[in-house]
Design a protein around this motif. Sequence first.
Motif, mmCIF file in Angstrom:
data_model
loop_
_atom_site.group_PDB
_atom_site.id
_atom_site.type_symbol
_atom_site.label_atom_id
_atom_site.label_comp_id
_atom_site.label_asym_id
_atom_site.label_seq_id
_atom_site.Cartn_x
_atom_site.Cartn_y
_atom_site.Cartn_z
ATOM 1 N N LYS A 123 0.839 -1.205 0.000
ATOM 2 C CA LYS A 123 0.000 0.000 0.000
ATOM 3 C C LYS A 123 0.874 1.255 0.000
ATOM 4 O O LYS A 123 0.567 2.225 -0.693
ATOM 5 N N GLU A 124 1.945 1.233 0.768
ATOM 6 C CA GLU A 124 2.851 2.386 0.801
ATOM 7 C C GLU A 124 3.529 2.589 -0.554
ATOM 8 O O GLU A 124 3.714 3.727 -0.988
ATOM 9 N N LYS A 125 3.877 1.499 -1.225
ATOM 10 C CA LYS A 125 4.485 1.610 -2.557
ATOM 11 C C LYS A 125 3.482 2.225 -3.536
ATOM 12 O O LYS A 125 3.842 3.066 -4.348
ATOM 13 N N ILE A 126 2.225 1.785 -3.466
ATOM 14 C CA ILE A 126 1.188 2.339 -4.349
ATOM 15 C C ILE A 126 1.039 3.835 -4.076
ATOM 16 O O ILE A 126 0.997 4.645 -5.008
ATOM 17 N N GLN A 127 0.970 4.208 -2.804
ATOM 18 C CA GLN A 127 0.832 5.623 -2.443
ATOM 19 C C GLN A 127 2.017 6.431 -2.961
ATOM 20 O O GLN A 127 1.849 7.512 -3.514
ATOM 21 N N THR A 128 3.215 5.896 -2.808
ATOM 22 C CA THR A 128 4.417 6.585 -3.289
ATOM 23 C C THR A 128 4.357 6.791 -4.802
ATOM 24 O O THR A 128 4.692 7.863 -5.307
ATOM 25 N N VAL A 129 3.901 5.776 -5.515
ATOM 26 C CA VAL A 129 3.782 5.891 -6.972
ATOM 27 C C VAL A 129 2.756 6.958 -7.327
ATOM 28 O O VAL A 129 2.992 7.806 -8.185
ATOM 29 N N LEU A 130 1.607 6.944 -6.659
ATOM 30 C CA LEU A 130 0.581 7.962 -6.922
ATOM 31 C C LEU A 130 1.134 9.361 -6.690
ATOM 32 O O LEU A 130 0.989 10.248 -7.532
ATOM 33 N N LEU A 131 1.774 9.557 -5.543
ATOM 34 C CA LEU A 131 2.292 10.883 -5.197
ATOM 35 C C LEU A 131 3.448 11.310 -6.097
ATOM 36 O O LEU A 131 3.685 12.506 -6.268
ATOM 37 N N SER A 132 4.139 10.346 -6.690
ATOM 38 C CA SER A 132 5.265 10.694 -7.563
ATOM 39 C C SER A 132 4.790 11.426 -8.827
ATOM 40 O O SER A 132 5.573 12.120 -9.467
ATOM 41 N N PHE A 133 3.530 11.285 -9.164
ATOM 42 C CA PHE A 133 2.980 11.956 -10.341
ATOM 43 C C PHE A 133 2.444 13.353 -10.036
ATOM 44 O O PHE A 133 2.100 14.089 -10.939
ATOM 45 N N ILE A 134 2.365 13.682 -8.753
ATOM 46 C CA ILE A 134 1.791 14.969 -8.354
ATOM 47 C C ILE A 134 2.891 16.007 -8.227
ATOM 48 O O ILE A 134 3.967 15.727 -7.696
ATOM 49 N N ASP A 135 2.621 17.188 -8.701
ATOM 50 C CA ASP A 135 3.564 18.296 -8.598
ATOM 51 C C ASP A 135 3.939 18.479 -7.129
ATOM 52 O O ASP A 135 3.077 18.715 -6.279
ATOM 53 N N LYS A 136 5.221 18.356 -6.830
ATOM 54 C CA LYS A 136 5.692 18.411 -5.441
ATOM 55 C C LYS A 136 5.358 19.742 -4.765
ATOM 56 O O LYS A 136 4.989 19.768 -3.604
ATOM 57 N N ASP A 137 5.461 20.847 -5.497
ATOM 58 C CA ASP A 137 5.129 22.145 -4.913
ATOM 59 C C ASP A 137 3.657 22.186 -4.500
ATOM 60 O O ASP A 137 3.317 22.652 -3.426
ATOM 61 N N ARG A 138 2.803 21.685 -5.373
ATOM 62 C CA ARG A 138 1.367 21.661 -5.074
ATOM 63 C C ARG A 138 1.076 20.750 -3.876
ATOM 64 O O ARG A 138 0.306 21.094 -2.996
ATOM 65 N N ALA A 139 1.728 19.616 -3.856
ATOM 66 C CA ALA A 139 1.460 18.646 -2.797
ATOM 67 C C ALA A 139 1.917 19.137 -1.433
ATOM 68 O O ALA A 139 1.272 18.855 -0.427
ATOM 69 N N LEU A 140 3.029 19.871 -1.376
ATOM 70 C CA LEU A 140 3.585 20.273 -0.083
ATOM 71 C C LEU A 140 3.101 21.638 0.393
ATOM 72 O O LEU A 140 2.896 21.838 1.582
ATOM 73 N N SER A 141 2.937 22.578 -0.525
ATOM 74 C CA SER A 141 2.613 23.939 -0.095
ATOM 75 C C SER A 141 1.128 24.267 -0.192
ATOM 76 O O SER A 141 0.695 25.297 0.300
ATOM 77 N N SER A 142 0.385 23.414 -0.793
ATOM 78 C CA SER A 142 -1.036 23.655 -0.985
ATOM 79 C C SER A 142 -1.782 23.572 0.348
ATOM 80 O O SER A 142 -1.444 22.768 1.212
ATOM 81 N N PRO A 143 -2.836 24.393 0.486
ATOM 82 C CA PRO A 143 -3.671 24.235 1.677
ATOM 83 C C PRO A 143 -4.363 22.865 1.668
ATOM 84 O O PRO A 143 -4.833 22.392 2.697
ATOM 85 N N ASP A 144 -4.360 22.226 0.509
ATOM 86 C CA ASP A 144 -4.987 20.908 0.382
ATOM 87 C C ASP A 144 -3.977 19.762 0.574
ATOM 88 O O ASP A 144 -4.276 18.623 0.233
ATOM 89 N N ALA A 145 -2.794 20.061 1.084
ATOM 90 C CA ALA A 145 -1.752 19.035 1.221
ATOM 91 C C ALA A 145 -2.245 17.838 2.026
ATOM 92 O O ALA A 145 -2.006 16.685 1.638
ATOM 93 N N GLN A 146 -2.940 18.099 3.124
ATOM 94 C CA GLN A 146 -3.449 16.997 3.940
ATOM 95 C C GLN A 146 -4.502 16.197 3.176
ATOM 96 O O GLN A 146 -4.530 14.974 3.231
ATOM 97 N N ILE A 148 -4.665 15.875 -0.095
ATOM 98 C CA ILE A 148 -3.948 15.123 -1.131
ATOM 99 C C ILE A 148 -3.347 13.856 -0.530
ATOM 100 O O ILE A 148 -3.455 12.766 -1.096
ATOM 101 N N ASN A 149 -2.722 13.971 0.624
ATOM 102 C CA ASN A 149 -2.135 12.813 1.293
ATOM 103 C C ASN A 149 -3.212 11.794 1.660
ATOM 104 O O ASN A 149 -3.052 10.599 1.420
ATOM 105 N N THR A 150 -4.311 12.282 2.235
ATOM 106 C CA THR A 150 -5.398 11.378 2.626
ATOM 107 C C THR A 150 -5.994 10.685 1.403
ATOM 108 O O THR A 150 -6.262 9.486 1.432
ATOM 109 N N ALA A 151 -6.189 11.436 0.328
ATOM 110 C CA ALA A 151 -6.734 10.843 -0.902
ATOM 111 C C ALA A 151 -5.800 9.768 -1.452
ATOM 112 O O ALA A 151 -6.252 8.706 -1.903
ATOM 113 N N SER A 152 -4.485 10.001 -1.395
ATOM 114 C CA SER A 152 -3.531 9.005 -1.908
ATOM 115 C C SER A 152 -3.551 7.743 -1.040
ATOM 116 O O SER A 152 -3.427 6.632 -1.562
ATOM 117 N N ILE A 153 -3.735 7.920 0.265
ATOM 118 C CA ILE A 153 -3.841 6.763 1.165
ATOM 119 C C ILE A 153 -5.109 5.976 0.847
ATOM 120 O O ILE A 153 -5.076 4.751 0.687
#
Length: 195
Positions: A123-146, A148-153
């Motif tokens: 499951k962690e590998k799948i999540q890592t693969v999903l997140l690898s396609f997401i713009d890192k700036d958007r994923a980390l600095s976005s107010p929606d970061a949490q 995005i993480n929850t959705a990937s989980i």
Amino acid sequence: MTMKKNEADPRVIRTRWLLQDAFASLIQEKNFESITVRDITERATVNRATFYAHFADKFEILESKLTESFMTIINRRISGHEILNEETIRSIFLAVCDFHENLSTMCKRSYKPLGPVFEIQIKEKIQTVLLSFIDKDRALSSPDAQLINTASIMLSWGMYGAAYAWNNEGRRLNAESFVKQTMPLVMNGAKALLG
């Protein structure tokens, strides 16, 4: 005292491959619980010290084999994908189905007890693969970061669980049909990732 081994040394690679290959052939013949390090070393024609120079125990060799198998399958399925979209998610989901089908073939006698054992790592590998396609700036600095993480989980756990159940229930549909049928559910959960 453990010796440092050079992971790039062809002899190290060959020995690890021999051990993993021996383990893979044994798991087709016996239940995981009944396989011993001695069985693996005898099949690989190496001594116990060599085994322990590469793996701590039979659980580590199993984890190594499963992780390698999963990453080979997923990399083959997502090759050429550059962004996270419905097609990429479908390819990841198909890879998870392929993994479960291969695991049940590789571990004929041990699939049901072993499927859940490495569930968290996969499951962690799948999540890592999903997140690898997401713009890192958007994923980390976005107010929606949490979010995005929850959705990937949720997406990784959902794909893993659905593929596990599909395989356990006898794969009544082929993987392509199963994924096509369930993609509307998956995509509904993926909306936060696609932003």
